[in-house]
Design an enzyme around this catalytic site. Structure first.
Site, short mmCIF file in Angstrom:
data_model
loop_
_atom_site.label_atom_id
_atom_site.label_comp_id
_atom_site.label_asym_id
_atom_site.label_seq_id
_atom_site.Cartn_x
_atom_site.Cartn_y
_atom_site.Cartn_z
N LYS A 69 0.87 -1.18 0.00
CA LYS A 69 0.00 0.00 0.00
C LYS A 69 0.90 1.23 0.00
CE LYS A 69 -1.46 2.97 2.76
NZ LYS A 69 -1.52 4.16 1.86
N GLU B 112 9.82 1.93 10.72
CA GLU B 112 10.82 2.99 10.52
C GLU B 112 10.04 4.28 10.62
OE1 GLU B 112 12.64 5.90 9.33
OE2 GLU B 112 12.62 5.10 7.29
N CYS C 5 13.08 11.67 7.33
CA CYS C 5 12.95 11.25 8.74
C CYS C 5 14.28 11.31 9.48
CB CYS C 5 12.36 9.85 8.81
SG CYS C 5 13.24 8.63 7.81
N GLU D 267 9.13 16.88 15.50
CA GLU D 267 9.61 16.64 14.14
C GLU D 267 8.85 17.57 13.20
OE1 GLU D 267 10.66 12.89 11.26
OE2 GLU D 267 8.76 12.82 12.32
#
Length: 387
Positions: free
Chosen positions: A82, A157, A191, A289
């Site tokens: 997906k 992750e 990231c 973040e």
């Protein structure tokens, strides 16, 4: 470049060149892998984990897809992918390539849709043996929760707030320039981006000037323009989120070293100025973040304080240490709880394990480390022969 906004020159090397290399490398890993090993009176074999549900993000779409389905298929698994609904076209093209290569029907399966619909099905389906997810920490927690009901294997992750620690004996010009580049890659939508630059308090003004010079090199422009070094963000929602964080930082008293919340005059696109803010370790932007072209500079008193600040986050994905000697840098790097640390600007290694500590996830990608995530152990015990 069209789907994500990374400038074309970088997209060729990073968004396409990298995945192409990984496909070839995982084939090599599988060919050279030790599938069986004698251990005492046992033979330990490695077998495919089974059906793998792969859920991937939009920021490095083809890379994140490749780092899951290539090792899974090489390990003997079948996969259901997906991809991100924000950047799905690259996955459709890849599906055509896999089909044209003659991969048997049912080995690779592409299902487009949103996370709450398709992603939740993959997380709960009884015939899915493993879920490999890359995305936000919040979504990763949801995937883990769903998968736990059937005790699936899960690799995650997730997010990061990586620190680039510049020690007092470092080459400051190289360290600041390298940190700014590591932060701004893909317009900061990475990231593992080095989004916190930790510097000696006594040298803050020097760092301030160097950061301004480094940011000035980033020409903002359309992703299909070969001269652009910083492209637009992926969406209006992402742009607005990043601008809101910049405003929060300024409201908390940040020193605006470069950039800011004003929209650059670049025409059509979701652009944000490359921004550098001087902040305190206790500020909001030291923890959240941002996922945009925003670097925060945090002064520290001494190396002990630098390590404390670097570790003071829920994340632990990437990072860097800069020093006059590798030995000094490594000594500090060993104390930072994170999955990857660049020593004095060491480049990314596609064969080294990539993944994080703490809420940056679990499991590893790349090379043999990522390949083994898709394998089970089976031990077969034999009766020792007489004598």
């Amino acid at each position: 470049a069209r789907e994500v906004g990374m400038p074309l020159k970088m997209a060729r090397a990073v968004q396409v060149g990298g995945p192409a290399w990984h496909w070839a490398n995982f084939a090599k890993v599988a060919r050279n892998f030790e599938w069986e090993k004698k251990v005492g009176n046992s033979v330990v074999v490695r077998e495919a984990v089974g059906v793998v549900g792969c859920i991937t993000p939009w920021n490095f779409p083809l890379s994140q897809i490749t780092l899951k389905i290539a090792p899974a298929m090489a390990a003997g698994c079948t996969v259901v992918l997906k991809p991100s609904e924000i950047a799905p076209v690259n996955a459709m093209i890849l599906a055509e390539i896999i089909h044209d290569a003659g991969v048997p029907a049912g080995v690779f399966n592409l299902v487009n849709g949103t996370g709450p619909v398709v992603g939740e099905v993959l997380g709960t389906h009884p015939q899915v043996d493993m879920v490999s997810f890359t995305g936000s920490t919040g979504a990763g927690k949801r995937v883990s929760e769903l998968a736990s009901q059937s005790v699936k294997r899960v690799t995650l992750e997730l997010g990061g707030k990586s620190a680039s620690v510049i020690l007092d004996d470092a080459n400051f010009e190289a360290a600041v320039k390298g940190t700014v580049s590591a932060c701004m890659l893909n317009s900061g939508q990475t990231c593992s981006a080095h989004t916190r630059m930790l510097v000696p308090a006594s040298r803050y003004e020097e760092v301030r000037a160097l950061a301004q010079a480094a940011v000035a090199r980033f020409s903002i422009g359309p992703s299909l323009d070969e001269a652009s070094k910083l492209g637009p963000l992926v969406s209006a929602a992402q742009r607005d989120r990043v601008l809101n964080f910049i405003r929060i930082g300024i409201a908390e008293g940040a020193d605006v070293i470069a950039g800011g919340p004003d929209t650059p005059a670049t025409g059509k696109g979701y652009f944000v100025q490359p921004t550098v803010l001087g902040i305190k370790a206790s500020d909001t932007l030291a923890q959240e973040e941002i996922f945009g072209p925003v670097l925060v500079v945090i002064p520290y008193r001494d190396e002990e304080d630098a390590v404390t600040i670097a570790n003071n986050t829920i994340y632990g994905l990437g990072g860097a240490v800069w020093s006059a000697s590798d030995e000094h840098a490594v000594k500090v790097a060993r104390r930072i709880r994170t999955g990857q640390i660049d020593i004095n600007g060491g480049p990314f290694n596609g064969s080294a394990p990539f993944g994080g500590y703490k809420q940056s996830g679990n499991g590893r990608e790349n090379g043999i480390y990522g390949f083994e995530e898709f394998l089970e152990f089976k031990a077969m015990q034999f009766k020792p022969s007489a004598g």
